[in-house]
Design a protein around this motif. Structure first.
Motif, PDB file in Angstrom:
ATOM      1  N   GLU A 105      44.797  44.639  36.108  1.00  0.00           N
ATOM      2  CA  GLU A 105      45.014  44.034  37.426  1.00  0.00           C
ATOM      3  C   GLU A 105      46.395  44.400  37.955  1.00  0.00           C
ATOM      4  O   GLU A 105      47.380  44.364  37.219  1.00  0.00           O
ATOM      5  CB  GLU A 105      44.896  42.511  37.307  1.00  0.00           C
ATOM      6  CG  GLU A 105      45.300  41.747  38.546  1.00  0.00           C
ATOM      7  CD  GLU A 105      45.716  40.322  38.228  1.00  0.00           C
ATOM      8  OE1 GLU A 105      46.747  39.877  38.775  1.00  0.00           O
ATOM      9  OE2 GLU A 105      45.028  39.666  37.434  1.00  0.00           O
ATOM     10  N   VAL A 106      46.431  44.749  39.239  1.00  0.00           N
ATOM     11  CA  VAL A 106      47.700  44.998  39.926  1.00  0.00           C
ATOM     12  C   VAL A 106      47.661  44.231  41.241  1.00  0.00           C
ATOM     13  O   VAL A 106      46.690  44.349  42.007  1.00  0.00           O
ATOM     14  CB  VAL A 106      47.919  46.503  40.199  1.00  0.00           C
ATOM     15  CG1 VAL A 106      49.202  46.720  41.009  1.00  0.00           C
ATOM     16  CG2 VAL A 106      47.979  47.292  38.898  1.00  0.00           C
ATOM     17  N   THR A 107      48.707  43.437  41.516  1.00  0.00           N
ATOM     18  CA  THR A 107      48.784  42.696  42.772  1.00  0.00           C
ATOM     19  C   THR A 107      49.916  43.267  43.606  1.00  0.00           C
ATOM     20  O   THR A 107      51.052  43.399  43.132  1.00  0.00           O
ATOM     21  CB  THR A 107      49.034  41.197  42.517  1.00  0.00           C
ATOM     22  OG1 THR A 107      47.979  40.691  41.703  1.00  0.00           O
ATOM     23  CG2 THR A 107      49.071  40.420  43.825  1.00  0.00           C
ATOM     24  N   ALA A 108      49.593  43.619  44.840  1.00  0.00           N
ATOM     25  CA  ALA A 108      50.594  44.134  45.775  1.00  0.00           C
ATOM     26  C   ALA A 108      50.379  43.433  47.115  1.00  0.00           C
ATOM     27  O   ALA A 108      49.361  43.654  47.778  1.00  0.00           O
ATOM     28  CB  ALA A 108      50.466  45.642  45.931  1.00  0.00           C
ATOM     29  N   GLY A 109      51.325  42.557  47.479  1.00  0.00           N
ATOM     30  CA  GLY A 109      51.189  41.804  48.722  1.00  0.00           C
ATOM     31  C   GLY A 109      49.980  40.888  48.666  1.00  0.00           C
ATOM     32  O   GLY A 109      49.847  40.063  47.763  1.00  0.00           O
ATOM     33  N   ASN A 110      49.084  41.067  49.630  1.00  0.00           N
ATOM     34  CA  ASN A 110      47.903  40.203  49.690  1.00  0.00           C
ATOM     35  C   ASN A 110      46.644  40.901  49.168  1.00  0.00           C
ATOM     36  O   ASN A 110      45.523  40.539  49.537  1.00  0.00           O
ATOM     37  CB  ASN A 110      47.675  39.698  51.113  1.00  0.00           C
ATOM     38  CG  ASN A 110      47.404  40.837  52.090  1.00  0.00           C
ATOM     39  OD1 ASN A 110      47.644  42.000  51.785  1.00  0.00           O
ATOM     40  ND2 ASN A 110      46.911  40.483  53.273  1.00  0.00           N
ATOM     41  N   ILE A 169      41.966  34.402  42.977  1.00  0.00           N
ATOM     42  CA  ILE A 169      41.423  35.703  42.557  1.00  0.00           C
ATOM     43  C   ILE A 169      42.044  36.129  41.232  1.00  0.00           C
ATOM     44  O   ILE A 169      41.357  36.570  40.304  1.00  0.00           O
ATOM     45  CB  ILE A 169      41.665  36.765  43.651  1.00  0.00           C
ATOM     46  CG1 ILE A 169      40.825  36.458  44.897  1.00  0.00           C
ATOM     47  CG2 ILE A 169      41.360  38.171  43.131  1.00  0.00           C
ATOM     48  CD1 ILE A 169      41.273  37.181  46.153  1.00  0.00           C
ATOM     49  N   ARG A 170      43.360  35.984  41.137  1.00  0.00           N
ATOM     50  CA  ARG A 170      44.055  36.377  39.909  1.00  0.00           C
ATOM     51  C   ARG A 170      43.654  35.491  38.735  1.00  0.00           C
ATOM     52  O   ARG A 170      43.533  35.957  37.599  1.00  0.00           O
ATOM     53  CB  ARG A 170      45.560  36.333  40.128  1.00  0.00           C
ATOM     54  CG  ARG A 170      46.045  37.352  41.149  1.00  0.00           C
ATOM     55  CD  ARG A 170      47.550  37.381  41.222  1.00  0.00           C
ATOM     56  NE  ARG A 170      48.103  37.867  39.947  1.00  0.00           N
ATOM     57  CZ  ARG A 170      49.387  37.789  39.626  1.00  0.00           C
ATOM     58  NH1 ARG A 170      50.259  37.248  40.456  1.00  0.00           N
ATOM     59  NH2 ARG A 170      49.805  38.261  38.469  1.00  0.00           N
ATOM     60  N   ALA A 171      43.449  34.208  39.008  1.00  0.00           N
ATOM     61  CA  ALA A 171      43.044  33.280  37.943  1.00  0.00           C
ATOM     62  C   ALA A 171      41.643  33.611  37.434  1.00  0.00           C
ATOM     63  O   ALA A 171      41.380  33.582  36.231  1.00  0.00           O
ATOM     64  CB  ALA A 171      43.102  31.839  38.443  1.00  0.00           C
ATOM     65  N   LEU A 172      40.743  33.948  38.349  1.00  0.00           N
ATOM     66  CA  LEU A 172      39.385  34.320  37.952  1.00  0.00           C
ATOM     67  C   LEU A 172      39.387  35.616  37.150  1.00  0.00           C
ATOM     68  O   LEU A 172      38.645  35.761  36.169  1.00  0.00           O
ATOM     69  CB  LEU A 172      38.489  34.471  39.185  1.00  0.00           C
ATOM     70  CG  LEU A 172      38.050  33.180  39.871  1.00  0.00           C
ATOM     71  CD1 LEU A 172      37.434  33.489  41.231  1.00  0.00           C
ATOM     72  CD2 LEU A 172      37.081  32.406  38.997  1.00  0.00           C
ATOM     73  N   GLY A 173      40.219  36.550  37.557  1.00  0.00           N
ATOM     74  CA  GLY A 173      40.232  37.852  36.902  1.00  0.00           C
ATOM     75  C   GLY A 173      38.931  38.602  37.175  1.00  0.00           C
ATOM     76  O   GLY A 173      38.005  38.097  37.813  1.00  0.00           O
ATOM     77  N   PHE A 174      38.862  39.828  36.693  1.00  0.00           N
ATOM     78  CA  PHE A 174      37.686  40.649  36.977  1.00  0.00           C
ATOM     79  C   PHE A 174      36.395  40.000  36.480  1.00  0.00           C
ATOM     80  O   PHE A 174      35.398  39.939  37.209  1.00  0.00           O
ATOM     81  CB  PHE A 174      37.847  42.035  36.349  1.00  0.00           C
ATOM     82  CG  PHE A 174      36.588  42.849  36.411  1.00  0.00           C
ATOM     83  CD1 PHE A 174      36.116  43.335  37.615  1.00  0.00           C
ATOM     84  CD2 PHE A 174      35.852  43.092  35.259  1.00  0.00           C
ATOM     85  CE1 PHE A 174      34.936  44.064  37.676  1.00  0.00           C
ATOM     86  CE2 PHE A 174      34.677  43.831  35.303  1.00  0.00           C
ATOM     87  CZ  PHE A 174      34.217  44.309  36.517  1.00  0.00           C
ATOM     88  N   PHE A 175      36.402  39.490  35.263  1.00  0.00           N
ATOM     89  CA  PHE A 175      35.157  38.981  34.681  1.00  0.00           C
ATOM     90  C   PHE A 175      34.735  37.662  35.333  1.00  0.00           C
ATOM     91  O   PHE A 175      33.544  37.407  35.503  1.00  0.00           O
ATOM     92  CB  PHE A 175      35.305  38.853  33.166  1.00  0.00           C
ATOM     93  CG  PHE A 175      35.534  40.181  32.501  1.00  0.00           C
ATOM     94  CD1 PHE A 175      34.498  41.092  32.358  1.00  0.00           C
ATOM     95  CD2 PHE A 175      36.807  40.556  32.082  1.00  0.00           C
ATOM     96  CE1 PHE A 175      34.715  42.339  31.788  1.00  0.00           C
ATOM     97  CE2 PHE A 175      37.034  41.795  31.506  1.00  0.00           C
ATOM     98  CZ  PHE A 175      35.983  42.692  31.360  1.00  0.00           C
ATOM     99  N   GLY A 176      35.686  36.845  35.728  1.00  0.00           N
ATOM    100  CA  GLY A 176      35.344  35.634  36.479  1.00  0.00           C
ATOM    101  C   GLY A 176      34.774  35.971  37.837  1.00  0.00           C
ATOM    102  O   GLY A 176      33.831  35.325  38.314  1.00  0.00           O
ATOM    103  N   LEU A 177      35.336  36.992  38.484  1.00  0.00           N
ATOM    104  CA  LEU A 177      34.822  37.429  39.787  1.00  0.00           C
ATOM    105  C   LEU A 177      33.403  37.970  39.668  1.00  0.00           C
ATOM    106  O   LEU A 177      32.560  37.745  40.543  1.00  0.00           O
ATOM    107  CB  LEU A 177      35.739  38.505  40.375  1.00  0.00           C
ATOM    108  CG  LEU A 177      37.114  38.011  40.837  1.00  0.00           C
ATOM    109  CD1 LEU A 177      38.051  39.196  41.043  1.00  0.00           C
ATOM    110  CD2 LEU A 177      36.991  37.182  42.111  1.00  0.00           C
TER     111      LEU A 177
END
Length: 199
Positions: A105-110, A169-177
């Motif tokens: 995961e990479v977060t950039a801005g929104n 979104i970050r808390a769910l992560g890919f597998f939660g999403l």
């Protein structure tokens, strides 16, 4: 010479033994409940013969069994189109994706971007499922969702204007999403009916 009388010790052992038996007996009747009085030789046989296990033993088998029961109970089922094999293949993909894929995961801005990778059957599952589920996420939430397949997997990018949604979104992560939403079950039924293609 030891002149201690051994009888008090023997009495103590007998008392402790009796207490232990009493505690075990009380525990049995409390745990067994109303069935504790069924002491006839055939009582346990009757209970076991009348019981039906509810656990099918394996999650993919359980999902298939549920769909088969629904199809069998529906008089409008078109058996010439039913494709349980397609459902099974999808369940295999779900298993491979969930247990075998890697996600960074990479977060950039929104925008939160997930890079998903795998090899062999896992790679096939990523290619089959991530783009299709991205479309569902785009419909489901107030997000802008895009996907792209790569040689080693896929990229899932999600943009949200609300900072609390980025946190979610970050808390769910890919597998939660991938598990988000209730569209999986209708899709499974449609796959089994042979009325759709999809993840």
């Amino acid at each position: 010479m030891n002149t201690e009388n051994p009888r008090p010790r023997n009495h103590l052992k007998l008392i402790l033994g009796a207490l232990l038996v009493a505690v075990l007996a009380i525990g049995y009747f409390v745990l067994a409940g109303p069935h504790a009085s069924d002491v006839s030789p055939n009582a346990h046989t009757a209970h076991s013969e009348g019981a039906t296990p509810r656990e099918p033993g394996q999650s993919a088998f359980a999902a298939i069994a549920e769909i088969v029961a629904m199809l069998d109970a529906d008089p409008d089922t078109d058996w010439s189109k039913v494709d349980i094999g397609a459902l099974r293949a999808h369940l295999v993909d779900m298993d491979r994706l969930t247990l075998g894929a890697s996600a960074r995961e990479v977060t950039a801005g929104n925008t939160v971007t997930f890079r998903i990778s795998g090899t062999g059957g896992v790679l096939r599952a990523i290619h089959a499922m991530v783009p299709a589920h991205g479309l569902e996420l785009d419909r489901l939430e107030d997000w802008q969702v895009s996907t792209e397949t790569t040689d080693d997997g896929a990229i899932l990018a999600i943009t949200a204007d609300d900072p609390s949604e980025i946190e979610r979104i970050r808390a769910l992560g890919f597998f939660g999403l991938m598990a988000l939403g209730s569209h999986h079950q209708p899709h499974h039924l449609a796959m089994a009916r042979g009325t759709m293609e999809g993840h």
